[in-house]
Design a protein around this motif. Structure first.
Motif, short mmCIF file in Angstrom:
data_model
loop_
_atom_site.label_atom_id
_atom_site.label_comp_id
_atom_site.label_asym_id
_atom_site.label_seq_id
_atom_site.Cartn_x
_atom_site.Cartn_y
_atom_site.Cartn_z
N ILE A 149 23.91 -1.56 11.14
CA ILE A 149 23.08 -2.44 10.54
C ILE A 149 23.80 -4.30 11.31
N GLY A 150 25.16 -4.02 11.92
CA GLY A 150 24.89 -5.34 12.99
C GLY A 150 24.14 -5.70 14.26
N SER A 151 23.52 -4.54 14.56
CA SER A 151 23.10 -4.27 15.75
C SER A 151 21.98 -4.81 16.02
N ALA A 152 21.29 -3.88 14.13
CA ALA A 152 19.93 -4.49 13.83
C ALA A 152 19.59 -6.45 13.95
N VAL A 153 20.99 -6.77 13.47
CA VAL A 153 20.89 -8.26 12.88
C VAL A 153 20.52 -8.76 14.48
#
Length: 517
Positions: free
Chosen positions: A119-123
């Motif tokens: 999730i953090g990487s996708a943002v």
């Protein structure tokens, strides 16, 4: 090896010991090579681990392919055949691929911790991709080439690229999580030095996320109050001498010393025993009062360490050497197969017995490997343990054997070891027989640090061989010089060096064979 926790194993051992004492099943007087828990850890099956550097490299490759592929696909679907201005597209697509790698690196999207956190990487990934596209639009505007580039292609490329990047990141995250659960990303670690320094280091490492370190235990030569049997919940498993054997049997990846730099003599004594191992060795700087420039340290999370020794031929170098061995070894096997068939026939016609000779020898990390050779001795005089070296005019050697030993044709079946078994390389330190000796003394007795030559996979030919240090080792100097050349090769390995050694080998066999009988 799957994941395990030494502290859980220790609790289980304590429970078993309590039950055993209740039953009166004590074993007083029995001695062990290892701490009982060390024996259990060493008995756990070991799976090959993957380097985080390689995982990060795969993630970068997938990102670059995602950008290149999406840009080319949208161009083919929307622009191809409809414009004469192809140069802006040819420049923009690879430039965006390279630019994305730089932006994602700056946004810390490639460390293992980021690859686990989808999730953090996708943002951050979408944010970086958007910023890169805005910069690209500005470049087109200022260069006055925006009228040569399709707006539909730009919009399609942006969304297709974002989708491809996110899809690739989901795949990498799933792969990383699977490898983590199966223990393939762990770095099996031993701490050297107990007491307050060891406890402080372990507490600091446990406070970090995603280091991948799996602490197996603590080792210390001290047996007084400065080195208790339990350090931050981890048991002291033995001394440095125990650690050497423990590291080989458990495929240890990393050793961290907690000794202060001021303990120079003690540190050097320990390093002298450990440097022969194919592992990374680090010196903890967590509590050190000596402060160097940040660039001087490497880090586990935020815990600083000083690099002392690095495992030779690691990370992508392993892959490069493996591919080199398989490709060149297969070609060599094909090209030399007529010679090998002719040799096999000659050996069979010359004397009774099998064509091939099998012998146990030292391989990588002191493991034994079965090496194949054409039989050059009379079958009834075969010496599988190499208790007696072949000497000049040795009556055990057959007529064909003299020729194939002199020319090293007897070594050609080892191409099968390289291509099919994978326990030999084309180039590396020659594997020695387990009981080989010089001047009636074992090699490891003659040469200090002899086993350091086993930090890499052994080879069919090597730096020592092309420099004339092959054949009989009847003097201390011959084995010492051979080991010196082997260590030089290990410290200076490159693909070009391997190619040079392979190219030089045929000539050295003809000109430097005075010790080969």
């Amino acid at each position: 090896m799957g994941t395990f926790d030494v502290r859980d194993m220790m609790k289980a051992d304590a429970a078993a010991a309590a039950a055993s004492s209740m039953l009166g099943a004590s074993e007083k007087g029995q001695t062990r090579r290892f701490h009982p828990l060390a024996e259990r850890i060493a008995a756990i099956p070991v799976k090959p681990t993957l380097s985080p550097v390689m995982i990060e490299g795969v993630a970068r490759l997938l990102d670059a392919l995602a950008v290149l592929g999406s840009g080319a696909l949208v161009y083919w679907l929307y622009v191809s055949g409809k414009t004469t201005h192809t140069l802006p597209y040819q420049i923009a697509i690879p430039a965006l691929a390279l630019g994305s790698l730089g932006v994602f690196q700056a946004l810390q999207l490639y460390p293992i911790g980021a690859l686990r956190n989808v999730i953090g990487s996708a943002v951050r990934l979408v944010t970086g991709w958007t910023m890169l596209f805005l910069v690209t639009l500005a470049v087109f505007f200022f260069l006055k080439t925006s009228d040569q580039v399709s707006r539909g292609w730009l919009i399609g490329f942006y969304f297709a690229g974002a989708g491809a990047l996110l899809g690739g990141r989901f795949m990498v995250t799933a792969g990383v999580r699977y490898l983590t659960r199966s223990g393939r990303l762990e770095r099996r670690t031993a701490i050297v030095g107990g007491g307050e320094a060891g406890e402080a280091l372990i507490r600091a490492l446990e406070g970090q996320k995603d280091t991948g370190l799996r602490i197996c235990g603590v080792f210390d030569d001290r047996n007084d109050e400065r080195s208790p049997d339990l350090v931050a919940g981890y048991p002291k498993l033995g001394t440095i001498d125990d650690l050497v054997e423990f590291a080989r049997r458990t495929k240890l990846d990393l050793v961290i010393f907690t000794l202060p730099i001021s303990a120079e003599a003690r540190l050097l004594t320990m390093l002298r025993k450990l440097w022969v191992l194919p592992i990374d060795i680090r010196l903890s700087a967590h509590l050190s009062k000596l402060r160097l420039r940040p660039r001087s340290y490497s880090y586990f999370g935020t815990v600083p360490v000083l690099d002392v020794f690095d495992r030779p031929i690691a990370d992508w170098d392993i892959v490069v050497k493996w591919v080199f061995d398989k490709v060149v070894g297969t070609l060599a096997l094909i090209v030399l197969s007529p010679l090998m068939i002719a040799t096999a026939i000659a050996v069979k016609l010359d004397s009774k017995g099998p064509v091939l000779f099998r012998q146990k020898r030292y391989g990588f990390n002191n493991e034994t490997v079965e090496v194949l050779k054409f039989r050059s001795l009379y079958h009834e005089m075969t010496d599988h343990s190499a208790a007696k070296q072949v000497t000049r005019d040795d009556p055990r050697v057959t007529r064909v054997g003299r020729f194939i030993r002199k020319t090293s044709i007897d070594e050609l079946p080892q191409l099968l070891n390289v291509v099919f078994k994978g326990n030999l390389s084309l180039v590396g330190p020659r594997p020695h027989a387990i009981h080989a000796s010089a001047s009636n003394r074992a090699y490891e007795v003659v040469v200090d640090g002899y086993f350091a030559r086993h930090k890499v996979k052994p080879g069919i030919t090597g730096w020592a061989q092309i420099n004339g240090w092959r054949g009989e080792t009847d003097t201390d100097e011959k084995i010492q010089r051979r080991v010196e050349h082997d260590l030089y090769y290990i410290e200076n390995w490159s693909v070009l060096l391997d190619l040079y050694i392979l190219a030089k080998t045929p000539f050295s066999l003809l000109t430097k064979n005075e010790n080969a009988y």
